[in-house]
Scaffold this motif. Structure first.
Motif, PDB file in Angstrom:
ATOM      1  N   LEU A 279       0.830  -1.197   0.000  1.00  0.00           N
ATOM      2  CA  LEU A 279       0.000   0.000   0.000  1.00  0.00           C
ATOM      3  C   LEU A 279       0.868   1.251   0.000  1.00  0.00           C
ATOM      4  O   LEU A 279       1.859   1.329   0.735  1.00  0.00           O
ATOM      5  CB  LEU A 279      -0.913   0.032   1.225  1.00  0.00           C
ATOM      6  N   ARG A 280       0.486   2.209  -0.836  1.00  0.00           N
ATOM      7  CA  ARG A 280       1.143   3.508  -0.801  1.00  0.00           C
ATOM      8  C   ARG A 280       0.628   4.297   0.399  1.00  0.00           C
ATOM      9  O   ARG A 280      -0.375   3.936   1.005  1.00  0.00           O
ATOM     10  CB  ARG A 280       0.886   4.265  -2.102  1.00  0.00           C
ATOM     11  N   GLU A 281       1.319   5.393   0.717  1.00  0.00           N
ATOM     12  CA  GLU A 281       1.000   6.129   1.929  1.00  0.00           C
ATOM     13  C   GLU A 281      -0.445   6.625   1.923  1.00  0.00           C
ATOM     14  O   GLU A 281      -1.158   6.524   2.926  1.00  0.00           O
ATOM     15  CB  GLU A 281       1.957   7.309   2.098  1.00  0.00           C
ATOM     16  N   HIS A 282      -0.920   7.156   0.796  1.00  0.00           N
ATOM     17  CA  HIS A 282      -2.298   7.663   0.761  1.00  0.00           C
ATOM     18  C   HIS A 282      -3.300   6.515   0.875  1.00  0.00           C
ATOM     19  O   HIS A 282      -4.409   6.708   1.384  1.00  0.00           O
ATOM     20  CB  HIS A 282      -2.546   8.453  -0.526  1.00  0.00           C
ATOM     21  N   ARG A 284      -2.734   3.735   2.724  1.00  0.00           N
ATOM     22  CA  ARG A 284      -2.721   3.372   4.148  1.00  0.00           C
ATOM     23  C   ARG A 284      -3.631   4.312   4.934  1.00  0.00           C
ATOM     24  O   ARG A 284      -4.400   3.883   5.805  1.00  0.00           O
ATOM     25  CB  ARG A 284      -1.284   3.417   4.696  1.00  0.00           C
ATOM     26  N   ILE A 285      -3.546   5.604   4.605  1.00  0.00           N
ATOM     27  CA  ILE A 285      -4.417   6.584   5.265  1.00  0.00           C
ATOM     28  C   ILE A 285      -5.877   6.285   4.946  1.00  0.00           C
ATOM     29  O   ILE A 285      -6.756   6.375   5.810  1.00  0.00           O
ATOM     30  CB  ILE A 285      -4.040   8.011   4.813  1.00  0.00           C
ATOM     31  N   GLY A 286      -6.152   5.908   3.695  1.00  0.00           N
ATOM     32  CA  GLY A 286      -7.517   5.599   3.293  1.00  0.00           C
ATOM     33  C   GLY A 286      -8.093   4.403   4.031  1.00  0.00           C
ATOM     34  O   GLY A 286      -9.258   4.417   4.453  1.00  0.00           O
ATOM     35  N   VAL A 287      -7.295   3.353   4.216  1.00  0.00           N
ATOM     36  CA  VAL A 287      -7.757   2.166   4.940  1.00  0.00           C
ATOM     37  C   VAL A 287      -8.074   2.519   6.387  1.00  0.00           C
ATOM     38  O   VAL A 287      -9.100   2.110   6.942  1.00  0.00           O
ATOM     39  CB  VAL A 287      -6.702   1.044   4.865  1.00  0.00           C
ATOM     40  N   GLN A 288      -7.195   3.292   7.016  1.00  0.00           N
ATOM     41  CA  GLN A 288      -7.447   3.704   8.404  1.00  0.00           C
ATOM     42  C   GLN A 288      -8.702   4.569   8.509  1.00  0.00           C
ATOM     43  O   GLN A 288      -9.482   4.424   9.457  1.00  0.00           O
ATOM     44  CB  GLN A 288      -6.238   4.479   8.939  1.00  0.00           C
ATOM     45  N   PHE A 289      -8.901   5.465   7.551  1.00  0.00           N
ATOM     46  CA  PHE A 289     -10.077   6.341   7.575  1.00  0.00           C
ATOM     47  C   PHE A 289     -11.359   5.521   7.481  1.00  0.00           C
ATOM     48  O   PHE A 289     -12.299   5.723   8.258  1.00  0.00           O
ATOM     49  CB  PHE A 289     -10.004   7.342   6.416  1.00  0.00           C
ATOM     50  N   MET A 290     -11.416   4.573   6.545  1.00  0.00           N
ATOM     51  CA  MET A 290     -12.609   3.744   6.393  1.00  0.00           C
ATOM     52  C   MET A 290     -12.860   2.922   7.651  1.00  0.00           C
ATOM     53  O   MET A 290     -13.998   2.782   8.100  1.00  0.00           O
ATOM     54  CB  MET A 290     -12.460   2.836   5.169  1.00  0.00           C
ATOM     55  N   TYR A 291     -11.793   2.369   8.229  1.00  0.00           N
ATOM     56  CA  TYR A 291     -11.926   1.576   9.457  1.00  0.00           C
ATOM     57  C   TYR A 291     -12.490   2.430  10.589  1.00  0.00           C
ATOM     58  O   TYR A 291     -13.405   2.010  11.313  1.00  0.00           O
ATOM     59  CB  TYR A 291     -10.563   1.008   9.844  1.00  0.00           C
ATOM     60  N   ASP A 292     -11.963   3.650  10.752  1.00  0.00           N
ATOM     61  CA  ASP A 292     -12.435   4.531  11.821  1.00  0.00           C
ATOM     62  C   ASP A 292     -13.926   4.819  11.688  1.00  0.00           C
ATOM     63  O   ASP A 292     -14.645   4.904  12.696  1.00  0.00           O
ATOM     64  CB  ASP A 292     -11.655   5.852  11.790  1.00  0.00           C
ATOM     65  N   LEU A 317      -8.413  -1.492  -4.161  1.00  0.00           N
ATOM     66  CA  LEU A 317      -7.413  -2.156  -3.317  1.00  0.00           C
ATOM     67  C   LEU A 317      -7.604  -1.789  -1.851  1.00  0.00           C
ATOM     68  O   LEU A 317      -7.517  -2.658  -0.965  1.00  0.00           O
ATOM     69  CB  LEU A 317      -6.005  -1.770  -3.781  1.00  0.00           C
ATOM     70  N   MET A 318      -7.885  -0.525  -1.563  1.00  0.00           N
ATOM     71  CA  MET A 318      -8.106  -0.114  -0.170  1.00  0.00           C
ATOM     72  C   MET A 318      -9.313  -0.830   0.428  1.00  0.00           C
ATOM     73  O   MET A 318      -9.282  -1.273   1.582  1.00  0.00           O
ATOM     74  CB  MET A 318      -8.298   1.401  -0.103  1.00  0.00           C
ATOM     75  N   THR A 319     -10.363  -0.973  -0.367  1.00  0.00           N
ATOM     76  CA  THR A 319     -11.574  -1.639   0.124  1.00  0.00           C
ATOM     77  C   THR A 319     -11.316  -3.117   0.372  1.00  0.00           C
ATOM     78  O   THR A 319     -11.751  -3.669   1.390  1.00  0.00           O
ATOM     79  CB  THR A 319     -12.716  -1.460  -0.889  1.00  0.00           C
ATOM     80  N   ILE A 320     -10.624  -3.789  -0.539  1.00  0.00           N
ATOM     81  CA  ILE A 320     -10.306  -5.205  -0.365  1.00  0.00           C
ATOM     82  C   ILE A 320      -9.441  -5.403   0.874  1.00  0.00           C
ATOM     83  O   ILE A 320      -9.631  -6.364   1.641  1.00  0.00           O
ATOM     84  CB  ILE A 320      -9.603  -5.747  -1.627  1.00  0.00           C
ATOM     85  N   THR A 321      -8.495  -4.504   1.104  1.00  0.00           N
ATOM     86  CA  THR A 321      -7.643  -4.591   2.296  1.00  0.00           C
ATOM     87  C   THR A 321      -8.485  -4.513   3.568  1.00  0.00           C
ATOM     88  O   THR A 321      -8.285  -5.290   4.510  1.00  0.00           O
ATOM     89  CB  THR A 321      -6.604  -3.458   2.285  1.00  0.00           C
TER      90      THR A 321
END
Length: 918
Positions: A279-282, A284-292, A317-321
């Motif tokens: 995952l690229r940095e943006h 990683r931020i996106g995955v954390q945001f969705m989780y929160d 990819l962020m959603t699948i993660t």
């Protein structure tokens, strides 16, 4: 003593939590030494005749098992099922998770016949047990009373009384219950000191202590300082002691760890390193945001999120993660669970356009392989196709282990309406993902209503264009995502839409109070929506991808195009407002077609019914396809220059399939270029192979694409020169179309050519698009293309077109190099970048608020003239902001000023009036 004030005792593994637990009790502690770290244990001296070991072994546990015959087929399915009677369990560490190794006897679920005796691991998709010619896999434990009774009746095994019943009867018959045959270690805080006598220096023995189930089920609570009231409050409300994380963060380089709702009691949720490392940095931020958002870390009122990143940033990819993380982990995970269900979610429904179903399936396979079971429901033909889909969808919901994700189209939601409306559906589906979620912008949509009625616990919406037209559509999406967050529609209109719209209205721009109120409401809306909407632009990709050059090429219309347009406008008497209102939509479409080529009028229904009988008519079809359209002339020259000087592949996009037909003939008969085509008539199953051929086959030079058919999910990185032949009123369609080539995997510098007919309706559409884009950027708090400092009013009043501008749609600007450039500046077009903060003489000193001040009659004309001049300059300043970063080239002015693209430097400039380069 208060439990919270006790010395710290490290958490101990709870081997035996309560007498009703079906697992085996822990072994007796034989050592007479005191435990380390100050944790003192007491040894219970037991008397009597009751054995806990005998209790735990008296109950048969049942599970559900899938099995099949051994096969060498590549794609195998579990077609048979059985009941498993568990004789014993053994804890094992397997694939980084705690599992149970079960020793079971397997019985057919229909006949009740014995099949096999085997060892199998629960809650593990990778573990397959074999017996004879069969393969077996654990599905789930039987939990409901009806299922258990039915299973016992079928396999003819006597059901044994449960532990709880045995204990209840023994408590009722005996005043004191004593436990025999084993020594059980108990925390000393649970023992009354009056019942303890000294045995030696290290061990205390209890004399006839009454122990009840509630004593043994008490959970460990982490101690805190007595003065910390906030922490004490959290611990009082805390759930049982969580277990270990799935992954050890100390053994992972740069681990991606999710935020916690409760920092003291939640276990770490760590993204699988096989995904987090790519995952690229943006992202990683996106995955954390969705989780929160969906895990209530941000707020209890937020259970869903909208990922509004522009194309190419990796929303899939962020959603699948996140899906994989939630399927396998939970912040509330315990050390043990009766069903070993460790994930927050078990079933995921992904809804997307039918053209993207296979894309999603391929992405799951690419990133997770066979770790996740993915079921797709494609549109089928046949008399019973609807019933088959319903049965497969129902099986997905009911069968525990085979599939965790199902992918369906928006249209399929309608055919599955009855299942969605079941009262227990919400409990079976844990997460809803909607791709291209702007399809849900219409509140009257039947699909939206079906999904809203389910009220999913967790929702993720994906779209690069959440605001396409107005704020009411935006409200519809937000209210579906987090129901009631902004109140009802009337409240949202009152609080946001009305004040923001008034502030943006050209008639209110000099009313200071309205403008300030609109700005205040805009900022409030931005602040609220930023809690569950994440928006990033594809500027992030600049450091990962080759450069991209954008060109807006203004093409001179032919004399025939101008003559046909003027004749049509004269026939309809556009000066009449009644006539304009009655025929504006059909006329706009007609004028757009003329910008492409007058040949399109031959099949236009509006033209035949309203104009042809009174019009000069159109010319007959000619063999020279470029003679009737300025844009086709420029396209012809571009194709010739690109193919003769480079090996680059070309993607050509249009909104009209009839235009693609004409371009296709141009490629085939004049340029003799091999091409492939994708439009609305292309079957969905053929689209992946068509895209793959273009990206991999060096013989294919051109890709003809319908904008609305290819605007989503296509990755055309085989081409690096894209020509957008015409414009759409909806800027999202054009933005999606132009993003097809500049994506992950692109190796070459990209060139985007946008063709616009000078002085005609094409330019009005282009100018209108930027106002919609500005509204979207403002509400989504995206200031990428706008000055963060500068004219506040110019930014607020983004709706710079009024009723007179609507009439101006139907006029032709003959004596202009570019009407758009005229609105930006008065430069000579020498290629120099124009600074946005160069206001020149834009600001005129008018300190008059016409809403509350009297103006003398003699000064009215002067004031109105000043207002008109200021209005004109405000429009110019705003347009200049919209086209920030573009260099201006008048190709008829000089040939000395070179553009970056050598193709445009060497092309025949006869039919090009102006170029904007970025």
């Amino acid at each position: 003593m208060n439990n919270l004030l006790k010395p710290f005792v490290p958490p101990q593994r709870a081997e035996f939590n309560d007498l009703t637990d079906k697992r085996r009790p822990m072994s007796s502690i034989k050592s007479n030494k005191a435990p380390m770290n100050g944790s003192q244990k007491v040894k219970i001296k037991t008397t009597g005749s009751f054995s806990t070991n005998s209790v735990s072994q008296m109950t048969n546990e049942l599970c559900y098992i899938l099995y099949r015959k051994k096969s060498t087929k590549k794609n195998k399915t579990w077609g048979l099922d059985a009941y498993g009677v568990i004789s014993s369990k053994k804890e094992v560490a397997y694939n980084y998770e705690m599992h149970q190794r079960l020793f079971v006897k397997v019985y057919n679920s229909e006949s009740g016949n014995f099949i096999a005796g085997l060892s199998i691991i629960d809650d593990s998709e990778q573990h397959i047990a074999t017996y004879g010619n069969f393969e077996f896999q654990f599905s789930h434990y039987l939990s409901s009373k009806e299922e258990i009774d039915q299973a016992y009746e079928l396999i003819k095994i006597k059901k044994v009384t449960s532990n709880a019943d045995i204990i209840k009867k023994r408590d009722a018959s005996q005043e004191n219950m004593h436990i025999n045959d084993s020594d059980i270690s108990v925390d000393q805080s649970y023992i009354n000191n009056d019942n303890i006598e000294e045995f030696d220096d290290d061990i205390k023995v209890i004399k006839k202590v009454k122990l009840v189930a509630s004593d043994l089920t008490r959970k460990f609570v982490i101690p805190v300082k007595s003065q910390n009231k906030d922490q004490i409050e959290q611990y009082n409300m805390a759930k049982p002691l969580p277990g270990k994380p799935l992954f050890d963060k100390n053994n992972i380089k740069n681990p991606l760890i999710m935020n916690k709702e409760n920092a003291y009691t939640d276990v770490d949720v760590i993204v699988d390193p096989s995904l987090s490392q790519i995952l690229r940095e943006h992202q990683r931020i996106g995955v954390q945001f969705m989780y929160d958002c969906i895990m209530n870390v941000k707020s209890k009122d937020i259970t869903g999120c909208l990922l509004a990143d522009e194309m190419g940033l990796g929303k899939t990819l962020m959603t699948i993660t996140l899906i994989w993380t939630l399927l396998k982990q939970s912040p509330k995970q315990k050390l043990y669970s009766p069903l070993n269900e460790c994930g927050v979610i078990k079933k995921v429904i992904i809804v997307c356009p039918v053209s993207l179903i296979n894309n999603w399936k391929l992405e799951f396979k690419k990133w997770l392989g066979i770790k996740v079971g993915v079921k797709i429901l494609n549109t089928k033909t046949g008399n019973n196709s609807a019933e088959i889909d319903k049965q497969e969808f129902q099986n997905f919901l009911n069968v525990h282990k085979v599939f965790q994700v199902v992918i369906i189209s928006y249209e399929k939601v309608l055919s599955l309406k009855n299942i969605f409306e079941n009262t227990d559906f919400r409990d079976k589906a844990d997460l809803l993902v909607c791709d291209e979620a702007h399809k849900l912008k219409n509140n009257n949509s039947k699909i939206l209503q079906i999904l809203k009625n389910v009220d999913f616990k967790k929702k993720i919406l994906l779209t690069g264009t959440p605001i396409q037209n107005d704020l009411q559509e935006f409200y519809t999406i937000c209210d579906f995502l987090n129901p009631g967050y902004f109140g009802n529609l009337n409240q949202f209109k009152k609080n946001y839409i009305v004040p923001i719209s008034k502030a943006r209205n050209t008639e209110s721009r000099f009313n200071k109070d309205l403008v300030e109120l609109g700005e205040e409401k805009s900022n409030a809306l931005i602040e609220e929506t930023s809690k569950f909407i994440l928006r990033r632009t594809n500027e992030i990709l600049n450091k990962f991808l080759p450069p991209k050059r954008d060109y807006i090429i203004f093409c001179k219309p032919t004399k025939h195009q101008v003559a046909v347009t003027e004749s049509i406008l004269a026939t309809l008497n556009i000066g009449s407002e009644l006539s304009l209102a009655a025929s504006s939509l059909g006329l706009i479409t007609l004028l757009k077609k003329i910008c492409n080529t007058p040949k399109l009028l031959e099949s236009d229904t509006f033209y035949k019914n309203n104009i042809e009988s009174n019009n000069i008519g159109i010319s007959k079809v000619k063999s020279d396809y470029s003679s009737e359209s300025g844009k086709i002339k420029v396209l012809d020259n571009l194709l010739a220059q690109i193919t003769s000087t480079t090996n680059d592949k070309i993607v050509i996009i249009s909104n009209y399939t009839q235009t693609l037909d004409i371009i296709q003939d141009l490629l085939k008969y004049k340029h003799h270029l091999p091409f492939i085509r994708l439009d609305g008539s292309t079957p969905a199953k053929l689209r992946p192979s068509i895209v793959k051929d273009f990206n991999t086959n060096s013989h294919i030079k051109c890709f003809l694409l319908s904008a609305k058919s290819g605007g989503m999910g296509l990755n055309l990185i085989g081409g690096n020169r894209l020509i957008l032949f015409d414009n759409d009123w909806n800027p999202a369609i054009d933005q999606q179309a132009m993003g097809r080539v500049h994506r992950d995997g692109q190796k070459k510098e990209c060139f985007i050519y946008r063709l616009v007919s000078t002085g005609m309706i094409d330019e009005k559409i282009l100018q209108r698009q930027v106002t919609k884009i500005n509204l979207s950027k403002k509400i989504l708090n995206d200031d990428t293309d706008f000055e963060k400092e500068g004219s506040k009013q110019a930014t607020n009043n983004s709706d710079i077109f009024d009723v007179e501008d609507l009439k101006d749609l139907f006029t032709i600007k003959k004596n202009t190099r570019s009407n758009t450039h005229d609105l930006i500046c008065d430069c000579i077009g020498d290629g120099k970048l124009q600074p946005v903060n160069d206001t020149q003489d834009y600001d005129i000193d008018i300190d008059i608020d016409i809403s509350n001040k009297f103006i003398e009659g003699s000064k009215v004309v002067d004031v109105l003239n000043k207002f008109e001049e200021r209005d004109k300059n405000e429009k110019r300043k705003f347009m200049k902001q919209c086209f920030k970063g573009y260099s201006h080239f008048d190709l008829s002015f000089t040939t000395e000023h070179k553009m970056i693209d050598s193709i445009l430097n060497n092309i025949d400039r006869t039919d090009i009036s102006f170029v904007l380069e970025k």
